[in-house]
Design an enzyme around this catalytic site. Sequence first.
Site, PDB file in Angstrom:
ATOM      1  N   SER A  52     -11.153  -0.547  -0.634  1.00 22.13           N
ATOM      2  CA  SER A  52      -9.854  -0.609   0.050  1.00 22.13           C
ATOM      3  C   SER A  52     -10.004  -0.992   1.506  1.00 22.13           C
ATOM      4  CB  SER A  52      -9.151   0.756  -0.017  1.00 22.13           C
ATOM      5  OG  SER A  52      -8.440   0.919  -1.200  1.00 22.13           O
ATOM      6  N   ASP A  81       0.836  -1.191   0.000  1.00 22.44           N
ATOM      7  CA  ASP A  81       0.000   0.000   0.000  1.00 22.44           C
ATOM      8  C   ASP A  81       0.877   1.250   0.000  1.00 22.44           C
ATOM      9  OD1 ASP A  81      -2.268   1.881   0.883  1.00 22.44           O
ATOM     10  OD2 ASP A  81      -3.269  -0.056   0.897  1.00 22.44           O
ATOM     11  N   HIS A  90      -3.538   6.164   3.372  1.00 17.28           N
ATOM     12  CA  HIS A  90      -4.296   5.008   2.909  1.00 17.28           C
ATOM     13  C   HIS A  90      -3.764   3.714   3.522  1.00 17.28           C
ATOM     14  CE1 HIS A  90      -5.620   1.988  -0.146  1.00 17.28           C
ATOM     15  NE2 HIS A  90      -6.676   2.784  -0.272  1.00 17.28           N
TER      16      HIS A  90
END
Length: 555
Positions: free
Chosen positions: A399, A176, A230
């Site tokens: 996600s 990620d 994220h």
Amino acid sequence: MRKNILTVFSALLVSLFHAQEFEKNQLVIKIKKESFSKQKFDVVRNITGIQSLDRLNDHYVIRKMVPVGKIEDTTSLVLEFNSDMDVTSVQKIYSENPAIEFAEPNYIAHGAGVKGADAFSTFPNDSYFLSRQWGLYNNGTFSASGMTTTTDADVDMELAWDIETGNPNLIVAVSDSGLNMSHEDIAARVWSKPAEIIDGIDNDGNGLIDDYRGWDWVNNDNNPTDDHGHGTNCSGIIGSIASNGKGYAGVNWNSRIMPLKVLNSSNSGSYAAMASSLYYAVDNGAKVVSMSIGGSSSSSLLADAINYMKTNNVLLVACMMNNNNEVPYYPAAYSTAYDNVIAVGSTDANDKRTQPFFWSATSGSSYGNHINVVAPGNYIYGLGIDSNISYNSYWGGTSQATPLVAGVASLILSKKPTLTPAQVRNILQLTAEDMKGLPAEDTAGFDKYHGWGRINAYAALNSVVLKTSDAEKEGELKVINPVTNGYIEIHNGRKFRGNTEIMISAFDGKTIDHQNIDLREGKNLIPINGMITGSYVLTVENKAFKKIFKILVKY
């Protein structure tokens, strides 16, 4: 008619634009095994040892070559040109070289989650598990603009933890944007490599210096710190420290989190970085990889990496993306070709497919025939990168659903490490709760909007708790689904006869029916009375074996 044609043509142009998203000065190539020589290969001098290929590299002025994975295993590398090129034309020329197995652009993918504003003021700052983590435990009180809440629209995590909380020796990799590794609610969970120390030397000989806590392929260094947020949110969903009186509870309480940075500060990254991270995860002992990233282009490079994972029994959990359509995105779209890939969609706190996410009226959990399961993914609170005690950010996207599924998968492997990725995927699918979404979308069995249903961690873990016997082999007992005639039909393929206990329960563990039958070889009909349409857990047990099934009762 003209307007419709223009609309279709415009949509096609948009699709083609996305399909052509790649690095303008890079080309990915794979050298044929029979043409490659490790002795002749020199990455420092940009020499492949193949004369025809080296002449091409000289002609197009290669700035550097970057291997993808261990070059002797993958024979794949990224060629970085000195300036931007017409990559598609160069790709064709390289593809015609007899030493090249394939050449393709270095495609770009994006993370599938979007950050929201800070925490709602109506939420208390204590008891975050009860007040914010509705995906794990939903008591019906969660409140968010535009999203209704249904009690028990969750994965029954609190029941699953009674069975398993995670193996400290198991590694979960998160490919990620990196991780806020010093955050107080996850720092103690970060994986480190025993074979590597910080001394400026490549101690384990993998070509990466001082990679003691993962790697950063964006900046090509040993510091996979998150500069976007994220990755920290996704990692925290899996591994936030539980029962420490702070913040949130991760799905897995004990296993190690391996941070692999492939997304930049804009939440985008190359396929080469993604593939490299997958090779790295396998080579360094990860059993599950969570990848909340998607690109619109199919890629031989990425497929090779996934096949390498499959060969080494490593599971990849990937997101469907958030475009509210059935355009395939990779690597999730590889779930139909590789049974070690789980493609994950998102649900809301009312158990419906997320449509839209809080951040865009046109967004929604993408769908298609490659989807496997869905999980909670909208308004997902977690750890932040603003400080080491940052707790007030929330995200939404497939996600966020993806690491939840990856976390549950890691608990399944913690409970039974001998399971293959395909078996883990099958367990999650068979125990998923079906027909929870909109009736037009969430139909009985598999559908393209929810796959096999919204995962249930308790049912999945409960199905793994089996007695060791020959009866665990595939094909021992077969239950016909759906149950439509008032009888459960069980086919017994082996000679396990005699008094057998039949128990039917809801996914929250409540017993619905309990019978003792004389199990015969062949066809057995078990009457059921007073059960409404829905999904249930069927347990079949006698002295010789125990087996658990998901059944769908439909009238």
